[in-house]
Design an enzyme around this catalytic site. Structure first.
Site, short mmCIF file in Angstrom:
data_model
loop_
_atom_site.label_atom_id
_atom_site.label_comp_id
_atom_site.label_asym_id
_atom_site.label_seq_id
_atom_site.Cartn_x
_atom_site.Cartn_y
_atom_site.Cartn_z
CG ASP A 1 -17.05 29.14 14.81
OD1 ASP A 1 -16.64 29.47 15.94
OD2 ASP A 1 -17.07 29.92 13.84
CB SER B 1 -15.42 33.16 13.87
OG SER B 1 -15.71 32.39 14.99
CB THR C 1 -16.62 30.58 9.53
OG1 THR C 1 -16.36 30.76 10.92
CG2 THR C 1 -15.78 29.45 8.98
CG ASP D 1 -18.61 30.32 18.46
OD1 ASP D 1 -17.63 30.49 19.21
OD2 ASP D 1 -19.31 31.25 18.03
CG ASP E 1 -13.28 29.24 14.54
OD1 ASP E 1 -13.55 28.35 15.38
OD2 ASP E 1 -14.11 30.07 14.15
CG HIS E 2 -12.21 30.33 18.26
ND1 HIS E 2 -13.35 29.99 18.96
CD2 HIS E 2 -12.63 31.11 17.23
CE1 HIS E 2 -14.39 30.55 18.39
NE2 HIS E 2 -13.99 31.24 17.32
#
Ligand SMILES: [Zn+2]
Length: 383
Positions: free
Chosen positions: A53, A94, A147, A273, A315-316
């Site tokens: 993440d 997310s 997630t 993240d 995811d990013h």
């Protein structure tokens, strides 16, 4: 001009005279292990999706250079990129990011396994169960966090943690490991989801009662282990369970799956993240290296189990992280442009049967379709 030439010659002489020694610690890694070549045309029996993440290229780079210029991730030969924007926002969260992977649709930020119309969509984990596969999820966040939630639950908001925990009763997931005990056993509605899961045949345990290492995963057909009451600790605070949980999950899958029954396993390195949101370089690096240990464990496993497709992606990106001028190996000058996610493309690493599908440039939603294609599910599609 002459001063420049003099300076350059001096620099050249310095380089020559120093030879290789100038680059001590800068050599490329010498990973000697080689991943098995996939059998052409064969479908994947098992799919392991590893989600870092917030893991953009800068997070990977920071982890790499802070770890002696070596990551297990370097073993992958197949690398792609995905476009991760959400249905309603170029910058995804997310929930929308994971729903793209789990359901193959772009949805709004905050959506858990539902489309823009807030109606539930069939997830790849639910489909795997319906098709008789084993399923599992492991995370370093709570198990009801965006997630993992997006693979098992259907909710209009990622914040409805207690409702998301209730959805664990609606599926037959075989193994889950993550934080969030309070959403199961100490709820505001006083329902006890842990007891209900036990009644469904789960071996339920938690950080308070038992060490994860003490659980005999071969002895139980369904396992839920909650690693913290709420959010698990960071690696810097002493969390060590993610690689242990990955090993346990693989041991579980290997033992309980039969010859013609595969599995779908999602493992999340959630706190890369959180380090990005906090704009803390050391937090990112320690979580990235921890996640890489998981990658190493999974890749070692696939060398013995070449019927397994492994995908590692994010995811990013989080934080708009850059590694700046003045950085040296093991001493990086990390700067952030944001305390939120960014719209950067993120990489996809893949190995095993059908991994060539993941080469190139595509949408985050294509990860879902490619996983289904890799399983060989397209011929008798259930959706
Ligand atoms: Zn985030």
């Amino acid at each position: 001009m002459i001063r420049h030439i003099t300076f350059l010659s001096f620099f050249f002489i310095l380089l020559v005279s120093c030879g290789q020694t100038k680059f001590v610690g800068y050599e490329p890694s010498n990973m000697s292990t080689i991943l098995p070549e996939p059998v052409e045309g064969a479908f994947a029996q098992n799919v392991i999706l590893l989600v870092g993440d917030g893991m953009g290229l800068s997070q990977i780079t920071a982890g790499l250079y802070s770890n002696g210029n070596k990551l297990a991730l370097e073993q992958f030969k197949n690398i792609g990129l995905h476009k991760n924007y959400a249905y309603n926002d170029l910058i995804t969260d997310s929930a929308a990011g994971a729903t793209a992977f789990s359901c193959g649709i772009k949805t709004y930020n905050g959506a858990i396994g539902v489309g823009p119309d807030t109606l539930g969509r069939y997830t790849i984990l639910e489909e795997a169960e319906d098709r008789g596969y084993l399923t599992g999820m492991v995370t370093s966040s709570t198990i009801v966090h965006a997630t993992p939630a997006s693979f098992i639950a259907h909710n209009e908001s990622r914040r409805n943690y207690e409702e998301i925990a209730l959805d664990f009763l609606k599926t037959d997931i075989d193994l889950f490991i993550g934080g969030g005990n309070k959403f199961f056993a100490r709820r505001t509605d006083e329902k006890n989801i842990t007891e209900k899961l036990k009644a469904k045949g789960y071996y339920m345990s938690n950080y308070f009662d038992e060490e994860l290492t003490d659980i005999d995963v071969k002895a139980h057909k369904k396992i839920g282990y909650l690693t913290a009451d709420a959010d698990p600790l960071s690696v810097e605070q002493g969390r060590t369970y993610l690689p242990v949980a990955a090993k346990k999950a693989l041991e579980f899958m290997e033992h309980h799956c039969t010859e013609d029954q595969g599995y779908f396993l999602m493992i999340e390195g959630a706190q890369i993240d959180w380090g990005g949101h906090a704009n803390k370089g050391n937090y990112i690096v320690s979580e990235m290296i921890d996640f890489d240990k998981v990658i190493d464990i999974v890749l070692e496993y696939t060398k013995q189990h070449p019927e397994t497709l492994v995908i590692v992606t994010a995811d990013h990106e989080t934080g708009g992280l850059a590694i700046n001028k003045g950085s040296t190996m093991n001493n990086l000058d990390m700067k952030f442009t944001s305390d939120y996610h960014t719209g950067d493309l993120v990489p996809v690493f893949s190995a095993g049967p059908q991994s060539d599908l993941f080469l190139g440039f595509y949408q985050n939603t294509d990860i879902y379709h490619k996983m289904r294609t890799a399983f060989g599910w397209l011929k008798d599609s259930k959706i």
